[in-house]
Design an enzyme around this catalytic site. Structure first.
Site, PDB file in Angstrom:
ATOM      1  N   TYR A 181      11.267  12.318   5.200  1.00 45.27           N
ATOM      2  CA  TYR A 181      11.560  11.023   4.587  1.00 45.27           C
ATOM      3  C   TYR A 181      12.102  11.193   3.173  1.00 45.27           C
ATOM      4  O   TYR A 181      11.750  12.147   2.472  1.00 45.27           O
ATOM      5  CB  TYR A 181      10.298  10.148   4.578  1.00 45.27           C
ATOM      6  CG  TYR A 181       9.672  10.054   5.956  1.00 45.27           C
ATOM      7  CD1 TYR A 181      10.354   9.417   7.004  1.00 45.27           C
ATOM      8  CD2 TYR A 181       8.444  10.649   6.244  1.00 45.27           C
ATOM      9  CE1 TYR A 181       9.819   9.364   8.281  1.00 45.27           C
ATOM     10  CE2 TYR A 181       7.891  10.596   7.519  1.00 45.27           C
ATOM     11  CZ  TYR A 181       8.583   9.957   8.536  1.00 45.27           C
ATOM     12  OH  TYR A 181       8.058   9.917   9.790  1.00 45.27           O
ATOM     13  N   THR A 255      -5.726   3.328   1.633  1.00 47.41           N
ATOM     14  CA  THR A 255      -6.923   2.520   1.377  1.00 47.41           C
ATOM     15  C   THR A 255      -6.587   1.246   0.601  1.00 47.41           C
ATOM     16  O   THR A 255      -7.481   0.559   0.124  1.00 47.41           O
ATOM     17  CB  THR A 255      -7.999   3.325   0.622  1.00 47.41           C
ATOM     18  OG1 THR A 255      -7.440   3.789  -0.616  1.00 47.41           O
ATOM     19  CG2 THR A 255      -8.473   4.517   1.426  1.00 47.41           C
TER      20      THR A 255
END
Ligand code: NAG
Ligand code: NAG
Ligand code: NAG
Ligand code: NAG
Length: 347
Positions: A181, A255
């Site tokens: 990426y 998270t």
């Protein structure tokens, strides 16, 4: 027909007026979330609401591979195929070590330290690239950001728990897959996108050399308020790692919203230390800008999520720890190929 159309226009106009007349109408945008209830002001979604307020974040509610988790060491599985983690700073290690933290050697990195209102965040500059490989990784991953989570009291503040126990803080080194990426944003939403190395923080008399650079009084007080930034140079990234090659790994998620399940977590098997004074300075950071009320950034943690069927692997060979170790049974959980057939079977 005309009447209906007119009515629609009136209702529509009314809707727009309502929104513009009410400053407290929640605005859905990528920053509209918080860790705890705010004392005053409008509703901002706390972790249990993240997945409900924005459809782009629904993994935060319905995802089954979410992070953080509680690591029950008795459930870990020894994986003999996990290789050591390799740190590539583009420099020669011996030179790094000899020059220490001051010289501008080849392994020195820099970055900008931010108060994001939620975390202390060190974003690495693009000149000195650091990447890691080995361990559970199939690809090389580049360090993007170092993020600190910490508690308002000792013994809370880490996102991951170890046998139900929290630590006073957690350092997260967020890396993205630079082989597949082009940048962090792309990787975060894609398979095999992120690797996050997590190191627990504990309070002690002396502090980790790397964290000392970030948390000494002169530096940390420059980012007291939200959006404050401070440039740091000449950092030696190797210093953040504790003296251990043991780690624990599992597949999980970011998270924070949007909670994409693209992260492989690597939890180092030893904490790093910071002083009581440095912990105190962290707790004095505000989530807000100077014009607003002081609201400590501490307790910036997402609660632990169900492990579901995930497997927690480690490169710690339990059988070397003697008979007392309850983890010996983990060995029995390993699978062996059935040579005569294609099926795997339990040993
Ligand atoms: C890792 O980073 C170094 C520079 O720090 C670079 O030379 C090396 O090519 C990178 N590794 C991979 C696999 O891209
Ligand atoms: C990341 O890469 C994608 C695709 O190459 C590009 O469209 C996007 O603008 C990049 N984002 C940033 C923040 O650089
Ligand atoms: C794990 O430890 C046992 C006992 O010391 C040893 O026999 C075994 O070879 C070790 N396995 C690996 C993969 O290191
Ligand atoms: C191995 O696989 C074959 C074919 O699937 C099966 O008949 C045999 O019982 C298996 N052996 C064991 C030990 O599981």
């Amino acid at each position: 027909m005309d009447i209906i159309w007119e009515l629609f226009i009136i209702l529509h106009a009314n809707f727009i007026i309502c929104i513009s007349a009410q400053p407290n109408v929640p605005k859905i945008h990528e920053g509209w979330w918080a860790y705890k209830e705010v004392v005053q002001g409008s509703f901002v979604p706390v972790p249990s609401f993240w997945g409900l307020v924005n459809s782009a974040w629904n993994l935060c509610s319905v995802g089954k591979r979410q992070s953080p988790v509680n690591i029950e060491t008795s459930h870990m599985i020894f994986d003999p195929f996990l290789t050591p983690i390799r740190l590539n700073t583009g420099g020669r290690k011996n030179i790094c070590r000899r020059e220490g933290g001051n010289a501008d050697g080849p392994c020195q990195v820099g970055g900008t330290m931010y108060n994001t209102g939620r975390h202390v965040s060190l974003r690495m500059d693009k000149e000195h690239l650091v990447n890691i490989s080995g361990g559970p990784m199939t690809y090389s991953h580049r360090l993007e950001e170092i993020r600190l989570h910490f508690g308002s009291e000792d013994g809370q503040g880490s996102e991951h728990l170890l046998n139900g126990q929290a630590f006073s803080g957690e350092v997260q080194l967020i890396h993205y897959n630079h082989e597949l990426y082009t940048n962090y944003t792309e990787a975060a939403k894609s398979p095999n996108g992120l690797v996050i190395v997590s190191i627990f923080m504990k309070i002690a008399e002396t502090s980790n050399a790397f964290l000392n650079r970030m948390l000494n009084r002169d530096t940390i007080t420059r980012i007291t308020y939200k959006n404050d930034a401070y440039l740091l140079t000449g950092l030696n990234i190797e210093e953040i790692y504790p003296e251990t090659s043991s780690f624990i790994t599992y597949d999980g998620s970011m998270t924070i919203p949007p909670c994409f399940e693209t992260a492989t977590w690597i939890l180092m098997n030893k904490p790093v230390y910071i002083t009581r004074m440095q912990m105190h300075s962290l707790r004095l950071l505000s989530q807000n800008q100077p014009s607003q009320i002081f609201l400590s950034m501490s307790d910036n943690v997402r609660p632990v999520q169900p492990l579901n069927n995930r497997c927690i692997r480690t490169n710690i060979n339990f059988s070397m720890q003697g008979k007392d170790c309850p983890n010996n049974r983990a060995q029995k959980l390993q699978y062996r190929a059935n040579i005569s057939g294609q099926l795997l079977h339990k040993m």
